[in-house]
Design a protein around this motif. Sequence first.
Motif, PDB file in Angstrom:
ATOM      1  N   ASN A 240       0.834  -1.208   0.000  1.00 43.63           N
ATOM      2  CA  ASN A 240       0.000   0.000   0.000  1.00 43.63           C
ATOM      3  C   ASN A 240       0.870   1.261   0.000  1.00 43.63           C
ATOM      4  O   ASN A 240       0.572   2.234  -0.704  1.00 43.63           O
ATOM      5  CB  ASN A 240      -0.926   0.020   1.221  1.00 43.63           C
ATOM      6  CG  ASN A 240      -2.113  -0.906   1.072  1.00 43.63           C
ATOM      7  OD1 ASN A 240      -2.354  -1.450   0.002  1.00 43.63           O
ATOM      8  ND2 ASN A 240      -2.858  -1.100   2.134  1.00 43.63           N
ATOM      9  N   PHE A 241       1.916   1.263   0.790  1.00 47.67           N
ATOM     10  CA  PHE A 241       2.798   2.424   0.857  1.00 47.67           C
ATOM     11  C   PHE A 241       3.512   2.664  -0.478  1.00 47.67           C
ATOM     12  O   PHE A 241       3.641   3.805  -0.929  1.00 47.67           O
ATOM     13  CB  PHE A 241       3.835   2.256   1.972  1.00 47.67           C
ATOM     14  CG  PHE A 241       3.279   2.405   3.364  1.00 47.67           C
ATOM     15  CD1 PHE A 241       2.053   3.018   3.581  1.00 47.67           C
ATOM     16  CD2 PHE A 241       3.988   1.944   4.462  1.00 47.67           C
ATOM     17  CE1 PHE A 241       1.550   3.167   4.863  1.00 47.67           C
ATOM     18  CE2 PHE A 241       3.494   2.088   5.746  1.00 47.67           C
ATOM     19  CZ  PHE A 241       2.267   2.700   5.951  1.00 47.67           C
ATOM     20  N   ILE A 242       3.969   1.582  -1.093  1.00 49.35           N
ATOM     21  CA  ILE A 242       4.674   1.725  -2.377  1.00 49.35           C
ATOM     22  C   ILE A 242       3.741   2.296  -3.441  1.00 49.35           C
ATOM     23  O   ILE A 242       4.079   3.261  -4.142  1.00 49.35           O
ATOM     24  CB  ILE A 242       5.232   0.363  -2.839  1.00 49.35           C
ATOM     25  CG1 ILE A 242       6.365  -0.090  -1.904  1.00 49.35           C
ATOM     26  CG2 ILE A 242       5.750   0.450  -4.279  1.00 49.35           C
ATOM     27  CD1 ILE A 242       6.844  -1.512  -2.157  1.00 49.35           C
ATOM     28  N   CYS A 243       2.557   1.708  -3.581  1.00 51.91           N
ATOM     29  CA  CYS A 243       1.605   2.176  -4.598  1.00 51.91           C
ATOM     30  C   CYS A 243       1.043   3.549  -4.235  1.00 51.91           C
ATOM     31  O   CYS A 243       0.780   4.373  -5.112  1.00 51.91           O
ATOM     32  CB  CYS A 243       0.474   1.160  -4.767  1.00 51.91           C
ATOM     33  SG  CYS A 243       1.013  -0.406  -5.496  1.00 51.91           S
ATOM     34  N   LEU A 267      -7.988   1.689  -7.849  1.00 49.75           N
ATOM     35  CA  LEU A 267      -8.759   0.449  -7.924  1.00 49.75           C
ATOM     36  C   LEU A 267      -7.900  -0.704  -8.437  1.00 49.75           C
ATOM     37  O   LEU A 267      -7.982  -1.825  -7.928  1.00 49.75           O
ATOM     38  CB  LEU A 267      -9.980   0.641  -8.828  1.00 49.75           C
ATOM     39  CG  LEU A 267     -11.057   1.597  -8.314  1.00 49.75           C
ATOM     40  CD1 LEU A 267     -12.139   1.798  -9.376  1.00 49.75           C
ATOM     41  CD2 LEU A 267     -11.684   1.081  -7.023  1.00 49.75           C
ATOM     42  N   ILE A 268      -7.076  -0.420  -9.439  1.00 47.17           N
ATOM     43  CA  ILE A 268      -6.203  -1.466  -9.978  1.00 47.17           C
ATOM     44  C   ILE A 268      -5.168  -1.885  -8.943  1.00 47.17           C
ATOM     45  O   ILE A 268      -4.973  -3.079  -8.674  1.00 47.17           O
ATOM     46  CB  ILE A 268      -5.494  -0.978 -11.254  1.00 47.17           C
ATOM     47  CG1 ILE A 268      -6.513  -0.750 -12.376  1.00 47.17           C
ATOM     48  CG2 ILE A 268      -4.443  -1.992 -11.706  1.00 47.17           C
ATOM     49  CD1 ILE A 268      -5.937  -0.066 -13.603  1.00 47.17           C
ATOM     50  N   PHE A 269      -4.491  -0.898  -8.357  1.00 52.12           N
ATOM     51  CA  PHE A 269      -3.440  -1.200  -7.385  1.00 52.12           C
ATOM     52  C   PHE A 269      -3.984  -2.001  -6.212  1.00 52.12           C
ATOM     53  O   PHE A 269      -3.423  -3.031  -5.839  1.00 52.12           O
ATOM     54  CB  PHE A 269      -2.798   0.092  -6.873  1.00 52.12           C
ATOM     55  CG  PHE A 269      -1.895   0.772  -7.855  1.00 52.12           C
ATOM     56  CD1 PHE A 269      -1.395   0.092  -8.952  1.00 52.12           C
ATOM     57  CD2 PHE A 269      -1.533   2.101  -7.681  1.00 52.12           C
ATOM     58  CE1 PHE A 269      -0.559   0.712  -9.863  1.00 52.12           C
ATOM     59  CE2 PHE A 269      -0.695   2.734  -8.588  1.00 52.12           C
ATOM     60  CZ  PHE A 269      -0.207   2.038  -9.680  1.00 52.12           C
ATOM     61  N   TYR A 270      -5.084  -1.505  -5.618  1.00 51.06           N
ATOM     62  CA  TYR A 270      -5.567  -2.209  -4.437  1.00 51.06           C
ATOM     63  C   TYR A 270      -6.182  -3.560  -4.798  1.00 51.06           C
ATOM     64  O   TYR A 270      -6.090  -4.510  -4.020  1.00 51.06           O
ATOM     65  CB  TYR A 270      -6.567  -1.379  -3.637  1.00 51.06           C
ATOM     66  CG  TYR A 270      -6.802  -2.033  -2.291  1.00 51.06           C
ATOM     67  CD1 TYR A 270      -5.761  -2.120  -1.369  1.00 51.06           C
ATOM     68  CD2 TYR A 270      -8.023  -2.637  -1.975  1.00 51.06           C
ATOM     69  CE1 TYR A 270      -5.929  -2.770  -0.164  1.00 51.06           C
ATOM     70  CE2 TYR A 270      -8.193  -3.288  -0.770  1.00 51.06           C
ATOM     71  CZ  TYR A 270      -7.142  -3.354   0.133  1.00 51.06           C
ATOM     72  OH  TYR A 270      -7.300  -4.024   1.309  1.00 51.06           O
ATOM     73  N   GLY A 271      -6.779  -3.640  -5.983  1.00 50.71           N
ATOM     74  CA  GLY A 271      -7.304  -4.931  -6.427  1.00 50.71           C
ATOM     75  C   GLY A 271      -6.197  -5.970  -6.526  1.00 50.71           C
ATOM     76  O   GLY A 271      -6.354  -7.117  -6.078  1.00 50.71           O
ATOM     77  N   ILE A 299     -13.240  -7.334  -9.876  1.00 46.66           N
ATOM     78  CA  ILE A 299     -14.166  -6.276 -10.314  1.00 46.66           C
ATOM     79  C   ILE A 299     -13.484  -4.917 -10.236  1.00 46.66           C
ATOM     80  O   ILE A 299     -13.605  -4.075 -11.138  1.00 46.66           O
ATOM     81  CB  ILE A 299     -15.449  -6.297  -9.459  1.00 46.66           C
ATOM     82  CG1 ILE A 299     -16.229  -7.593  -9.716  1.00 46.66           C
ATOM     83  CG2 ILE A 299     -16.322  -5.087  -9.768  1.00 46.66           C
ATOM     84  CD1 ILE A 299     -17.398  -7.813  -8.782  1.00 46.66           C
ATOM     85  N   MET A 300     -12.736  -4.677  -9.150  1.00 47.98           N
ATOM     86  CA  MET A 300     -12.019  -3.410  -8.997  1.00 47.98           C
ATOM     87  C   MET A 300     -11.019  -3.200 -10.126  1.00 47.98           C
ATOM     88  O   MET A 300     -10.902  -2.096 -10.680  1.00 47.98           O
ATOM     89  CB  MET A 300     -11.293  -3.381  -7.646  1.00 47.98           C
ATOM     90  CG  MET A 300     -12.198  -3.237  -6.446  1.00 47.98           C
ATOM     91  SD  MET A 300     -11.276  -3.331  -4.879  1.00 47.98           S
ATOM     92  CE  MET A 300     -10.308  -1.823  -4.959  1.00 47.98           C
ATOM     93  N   ILE A 301     -10.297  -4.244 -10.482  1.00 45.17           N
ATOM     94  CA  ILE A 301      -9.279  -4.133 -11.529  1.00 45.17           C
ATOM     95  C   ILE A 301      -9.920  -3.821 -12.874  1.00 45.17           C
ATOM     96  O   ILE A 301      -9.419  -2.979 -13.645  1.00 45.17           O
ATOM     97  CB  ILE A 301      -8.454  -5.434 -11.610  1.00 45.17           C
ATOM     98  CG1 ILE A 301      -7.607  -5.592 -10.340  1.00 45.17           C
ATOM     99  CG2 ILE A 301      -7.559  -5.443 -12.846  1.00 45.17           C
ATOM    100  CD1 ILE A 301      -6.963  -6.960 -10.190  1.00 45.17           C
ATOM    101  N   VAL A 302     -11.040  -4.468 -13.161  1.00 46.27           N
ATOM    102  CA  VAL A 302     -11.739  -4.229 -14.439  1.00 46.27           C
ATOM    103  C   VAL A 302     -12.248  -2.790 -14.502  1.00 46.27           C
ATOM    104  O   VAL A 302     -12.026  -2.076 -15.495  1.00 46.27           O
ATOM    105  CB  VAL A 302     -12.901  -5.227 -14.612  1.00 46.27           C
ATOM    106  CG1 VAL A 302     -13.767  -4.838 -15.818  1.00 46.27           C
ATOM    107  CG2 VAL A 302     -12.374  -6.646 -14.788  1.00 46.27           C
ATOM    108  N   ILE A 303     -12.934  -2.355 -13.446  1.00 47.81           N
ATOM    109  CA  ILE A 303     -13.461  -0.978 -13.417  1.00 47.81           C
ATOM    110  C   ILE A 303     -12.314   0.027 -13.470  1.00 47.81           C
ATOM    111  O   ILE A 303     -12.370   1.029 -14.202  1.00 47.81           O
ATOM    112  CB  ILE A 303     -14.317  -0.746 -12.161  1.00 47.81           C
ATOM    113  CG1 ILE A 303     -15.574  -1.623 -12.206  1.00 47.81           C
ATOM    114  CG2 ILE A 303     -14.717   0.720 -12.038  1.00 47.81           C
ATOM    115  CD1 ILE A 303     -16.413  -1.562 -10.952  1.00 47.81           C
ATOM    116  N   GLY A 304     -11.270  -0.219 -12.718  1.00 43.08           N
ATOM    117  CA  GLY A 304     -10.125   0.686 -12.710  1.00 43.08           C
ATOM    118  C   GLY A 304      -9.477   0.799 -14.078  1.00 43.08           C
ATOM    119  O   GLY A 304      -9.071   1.897 -14.496  1.00 43.08           O
TER     120      GLY A 304
END
Length: 318
Positions: A240-243, A267-271, A299-304
């Motif tokens: 989380n810190f890096i992204c 959304l992509i990073f956290y997904g 779903i987060m990665i797709v939406i992101g």
Amino acid sequence: MFPYIFKIGVFELRVYSLMYLIGILMTLYFVKKKGQKLGFSKELIENLIIITFIGAIIGARIYYVVLKWDFYSRYPKEIIAIWHGGLAIHGGIIGGIIAAYLYCKKYGIRIFQYGDMVLPFLLISQGVGRFGNFANGEAHGVPTITPPSIIFKVKNVFPEFWSTVLKTFGLKNNPVEVSKLMDLIKEKGALTVQFQGKIYELKEYVPWGISFSPKYNPPAYQDFGTLPVHPTFFYEMILNFICGYFLVRLWKDDKNIGKGVISGLYLIFYGVIRGFVTCFRADDLMIGFLRAPHLASLIMIVIGSVLVYKGKNKGGIL
């Protein structure tokens, strides 16, 4: 590990609560500065962040209760007992988005303008919050003696595998009995167990596992005794810190605010982060035989990805 900083009578200052407070104050500070630079009043930004936080807490609780309905249908009074634990990050994200959208719509703010301002610091705050999980001894991983081929299966077979391990060595499913496994491994170098027609070796696969003591009776100890477990809270904290750092670099340029690219990248990073860390988690919520965080992260990665594409190639959205 040490759930509270100090305790006076029935009052205790919990590390987990302090991490929430640090995250909120940090987000308020930086987003107010950016908001005022872009023409928003500090009062509007403060209210928006508070409303978003409240929506996130409600969403996180509803999500958790729905996926644990077998328990809460039997003990309905526990539904509101949020102090007993039970918040799910994906539900928090959904609840926060809904609350922010409704508030932004009411005051004529573009939702992605707000999202681009706040989400880099939300990701960093999530990392800060994971230290609270460490202090509570929760959101922990599976024991470090678990073979990687069990950890990375698409279907979560760990509970069934763990049951087989305990049965094989005649151990009862309680902290004291489970703790004996490490003594057996040290005595023999490694143990083997047959599961689903294959032989698996139990040994220390990574040296950085964390062992929890019975002092505060944390969830990690209740599940696995003093066996060292994967520090999933630290895995996620570091990622989380890096992204988050990368998102803050984009956030500094005012031209990037409002296009939706930063929101999409969040959304992509956290997904990706949560999807990876979930493989090691021992306490994930389930949808059927699949891990709920894997479905939500996909779903987060797709939406992101859609948001980033539109933001970069079509001059922003909404």
